[in-house]
Design a protein around this motif. Sequence first.
Motif, PDB file in Angstrom:
ATOM      1  N   SER A  26     -60.360 -55.738  -7.960  1.00 23.48           N
ATOM      2  CA  SER A  26     -60.843 -54.361  -8.187  1.00 23.48           C
ATOM      3  C   SER A  26     -60.418 -53.435  -7.058  1.00 23.48           C
ATOM      4  CB  SER A  26     -62.372 -54.340  -8.302  1.00 23.48           C
ATOM      5  OG  SER A  26     -62.949 -54.467  -7.019  1.00 23.48           O
ATOM      6  N   GLY A  27     -60.461 -52.156  -7.360  1.00 26.98           N
ATOM      7  CA  GLY A  27     -60.078 -51.151  -6.367  1.00 26.98           C
ATOM      8  C   GLY A  27     -60.970 -51.187  -5.144  1.00 26.98           C
ATOM      9  N   SER A  28     -62.273 -51.364  -5.382  1.00 30.08           N
ATOM     10  CA  SER A  28     -63.206 -51.419  -4.244  1.00 30.08           C
ATOM     11  C   SER A  28     -62.819 -52.569  -3.324  1.00 30.08           C
ATOM     12  CB  SER A  28     -64.640 -51.663  -4.732  1.00 30.08           C
ATOM     13  OG  SER A  28     -65.018 -50.685  -5.647  1.00 30.08           O
ATOM     14  N   ASN A  34     -59.755 -51.970  -1.248  1.00 32.18           N
ATOM     15  CA  ASN A  34     -60.056 -51.153  -0.066  1.00 32.18           C
ATOM     16  C   ASN A  34     -60.820 -51.952   0.985  1.00 32.18           C
ATOM     17  OD1 ASN A  34     -58.720 -48.780  -0.797  1.00 32.18           O
ATOM     18  ND2 ASN A  34     -60.413 -48.156  -2.114  1.00 32.18           N
ATOM     19  N   TYR A  48     -63.158 -40.773  -2.875  1.00 34.05           N
ATOM     20  CA  TYR A  48     -63.964 -41.932  -3.285  1.00 34.05           C
ATOM     21  C   TYR A  48     -63.110 -43.176  -3.115  1.00 34.05           C
ATOM     22  CZ  TYR A  48     -66.568 -45.049  -6.504  1.00 34.05           C
ATOM     23  OH  TYR A  48     -67.267 -46.098  -7.069  1.00 34.05           O
ATOM     24  N   HIS A  49     -63.719 -44.243  -2.610  1.00 29.65           N
ATOM     25  CA  HIS A  49     -62.932 -45.464  -2.423  1.00 29.65           C
ATOM     26  C   HIS A  49     -63.597 -46.703  -3.006  1.00 29.65           C
ATOM     27  CE1 HIS A  49     -60.164 -43.137  -0.106  1.00 29.65           C
ATOM     28  NE2 HIS A  49     -61.128 -42.727   0.695  1.00 29.65           N
ATOM     29  N   GLY A  50     -64.641 -46.513  -3.779  1.00 30.33           N
ATOM     30  CA  GLY A  50     -65.206 -47.675  -4.451  1.00 30.33           C
ATOM     31  C   GLY A  50     -66.705 -47.759  -4.349  1.00 30.33           C
ATOM     32  N   GLU A  69     -57.140 -40.523  -0.353  1.00 32.97           N
ATOM     33  CA  GLU A  69     -56.479 -40.580  -1.656  1.00 32.97           C
ATOM     34  C   GLU A  69     -55.274 -39.632  -1.576  1.00 32.97           C
ATOM     35  OE1 GLU A  69     -58.959 -40.419  -5.322  1.00 32.97           O
ATOM     36  OE2 GLU A  69     -60.593 -40.040  -3.944  1.00 32.97           O
ATOM     37  N   ASP A  97     -55.129 -44.690  -0.651  1.00 33.70           N
ATOM     38  CA  ASP A  97     -55.818 -45.279  -1.804  1.00 33.70           C
ATOM     39  C   ASP A  97     -55.177 -44.757  -3.091  1.00 33.70           C
ATOM     40  OD1 ASP A  97     -57.479 -45.709  -3.978  1.00 33.70           O
ATOM     41  OD2 ASP A  97     -59.332 -45.472  -2.836  1.00 33.70           O
ATOM     42  N   VAL A 127     -55.574 -46.201  -6.019  1.00 36.49           N
ATOM     43  CA  VAL A 127     -56.253 -46.898  -7.121  1.00 36.49           C
ATOM     44  C   VAL A 127     -56.087 -46.114  -8.431  1.00 36.49           C
ATOM     45  CG1 VAL A 127     -58.540 -47.585  -7.986  1.00 36.49           C
ATOM     46  CG2 VAL A 127     -57.856 -48.177  -5.662  1.00 36.49           C
ATOM     47  N   VAL A 128     -56.160 -44.798  -8.354  1.00 36.59           N
ATOM     48  CA  VAL A 128     -55.946 -43.970  -9.550  1.00 36.59           C
ATOM     49  C   VAL A 128     -54.485 -43.515  -9.653  1.00 36.59           C
ATOM     50  CG1 VAL A 128     -56.560 -41.791 -10.688  1.00 36.59           C
ATOM     51  CG2 VAL A 128     -58.329 -43.139  -9.545  1.00 36.59           C
ATOM     52  N   LYS A 142     -56.491 -49.891 -10.981  1.00 36.41           N
ATOM     53  CA  LYS A 142     -56.558 -49.467 -12.389  1.00 36.41           C
ATOM     54  C   LYS A 142     -55.264 -49.598 -13.202  1.00 36.41           C
ATOM     55  CE  LYS A 142     -60.063 -46.060 -11.104  1.00 36.41           C
ATOM     56  NZ  LYS A 142     -61.327 -46.171 -11.821  1.00 36.41           N
TER      57      LYS A 142
HETATM   58  C1  LIG Z   1     -59.650 -43.504  -5.751  1.00 39.20           C
HETATM   59  C2  LIG Z   1     -60.462 -44.703  -6.104  1.00 39.20           C
HETATM   60  N1  LIG Z   1     -60.507 -45.737  -5.260  1.00 39.20           N
HETATM   61  C3  LIG Z   1     -61.217 -46.848  -5.531  1.00 39.20           C
HETATM   62  C4  LIG Z   1     -61.931 -46.959  -6.694  1.00 39.20           C
HETATM   63  C5  LIG Z   1     -62.724 -48.205  -6.972  1.00 39.20           C
HETATM   64  O1  LIG Z   1     -62.100 -48.988  -7.905  1.00 39.20           O
HETATM   65  P1  LIG Z   1     -62.926 -50.081  -8.733  1.00 39.20           P
HETATM   66  O2  LIG Z   1     -63.849 -49.334  -9.636  1.00 39.20           O
HETATM   67  O3  LIG Z   1     -61.858 -50.859  -9.453  1.00 39.20           O
HETATM   68  O4  LIG Z   1     -63.643 -50.922  -7.753  1.00 39.20           O
HETATM   69  C6  LIG Z   1     -61.901 -45.913  -7.625  1.00 39.20           C
HETATM   70  C7  LIG Z   1     -62.659 -46.008  -8.892  1.00 39.20           C
HETATM   71  O5  LIG Z   1     -62.792 -45.090  -9.642  1.00 39.20           O
HETATM   72  C8  LIG Z   1     -61.166 -44.740  -7.319  1.00 39.20           C
HETATM   73  O6  LIG Z   1     -61.156 -43.679  -8.131  1.00 39.20           O
END
Ligand SMILES: Cc1ncc(COP(=O)(O)O)c(C=O)c1O
Length: 457
Positions: free
Chosen positions: A115-117, A120, A149-151, A222, A255, A257-258, A284
């Motif tokens: 997962s993104g969280s 990170n 946001y990072h998770g 981000e 980051d 993730v998006v 994602k």
């Molecule tokens: C920029 C960003 N980083 C990290 C995350 C966390 O990812 P995850 O929901 O897969 O843990 C998100 C989730 O929306 C995000 O938008």
Amino acid sequence: MTTQIGKLVEKDKAHLWHHITQHANFKNNDPLIITEGKGMRVWDINGKEYLDALSGGVWSVNVGYGEKRIVDAVSEQIMKMCYFSGTVGTIPSVELAESIVKKMDGLSRVYLSPSGSEANEKAFKMVRQRAALKFDGQKYKILYRDRDYHGTTITALSAGGQEERKMQYGPYTPGFVEFEHCCCYRCPFDKKYGSCSIECAKTVEETILREGPENVGGVIIEPITAGGGIIAPVKEYMPMVREICDKYDVWLIIDEVVCGLGRTGKWFGYQHYGIIPDIVTTAKGLASSYAPLAATITTEEVFNEFVNDPSDLASYFRDISTYGGCAGSAAAGMANIKVIEDDNLVENSRIVGDYFLEQLKEKLGSHKNVGDIRGVGLFAGVELVVDRGTKEAMSEKTLAEIVGHCMKNGVIIGRTNRSLPKLNNTLTFCPALIATKADIDQIVKSTMEGMAAVLGE
Ligand SMILES: Cc1ncc(COP(=O)(O)O)c(C=O)c1O
């Protein structure tokens, strides 16, 4: 059939805990149950069709639904070899790692997780462990930006610049320090781009100096702020932040993730800015959410910090995630990258994305409640205000009504929600990278109608 649907809805209401949802709302409304997806479209349990302008609600089904090439690759892989822990390689994890770094100049090592969280968290652990190995525990602080946001895990939240996502979940992990955001429309320094000195980038240096360069080991941002309101920094910003990080020996963590995997019209968002980060995280769109997959990608220099004398038992990266070893997820990632390449989806994201922004500006730009329209690639936001002069933010409730109106008419659009105090006022759009101009026309038309119904012409 109707009783079957009714039973499923009852089971949902009785047992499923929906994410980020107030369940009291289900007293008078049924939860939405999605049953099918193809291309840009999904169908709910009642057979109603929706054009999905959010790629699965949270910006992740980048290649669209029902992509057989990914399904076949996953199915073949898990039949042959479903799993072995990430302590070893598997054919898809090895191939995927090479495939990812081929898209990124200067980065060479890929650490997989689900997962993104978590991706990170790995980056934060790398900063912290380097501090322990090399700086006697100093250089442990990590700076993050307001509105980013990072998770969702406690430490990822500690690095989050969205107060409403954080509130009630403290105390947070120590050592995370916030600096100002870079949204020109609401410049925290009251400046105007063109006559400013990019104070939003300079504040990174000021924060490092305030905290003490000997204490700061990482900066996470981000490339384009997503849930905080779709904010792309001005072109000077990233090179300046890169230079500041170099000056103080601070790792720059981007980051993605998006923004990764073509969302913004380039493979990665940071590539719009001509910099090389020390660490990139992505999730994602990496497997378009056909399987849980994330990656923490580093330079060789970062990687080498953890390659030490084997007799020192604590000097390698002592981290593991069970599901980072799912061979099916890696196969999904590989197949997903191939689909993006074969179908030129990064190019499509750029071309159709430009059209999208142009259409949003043309059709909505003069509406009395539109404060700002922003976007890069197939990623856009429309910030709504009560009054253009004062920039007073439109209420979250009003945005929910507009989104609800579009939904009723079969188009799923998004909005920033419960993120920033009194600033959850941006409609968000993140359609799959396969979007056509006709899809965009439908999304823009539905948004115009939703706004007209709720706010007037
Ligand atoms: C920029 C960003 N980083 C990290 C995350 C966390 O990812 P995850 O929901 O897969 O843990 C998100 C989730 O929306 C995000 O938008």
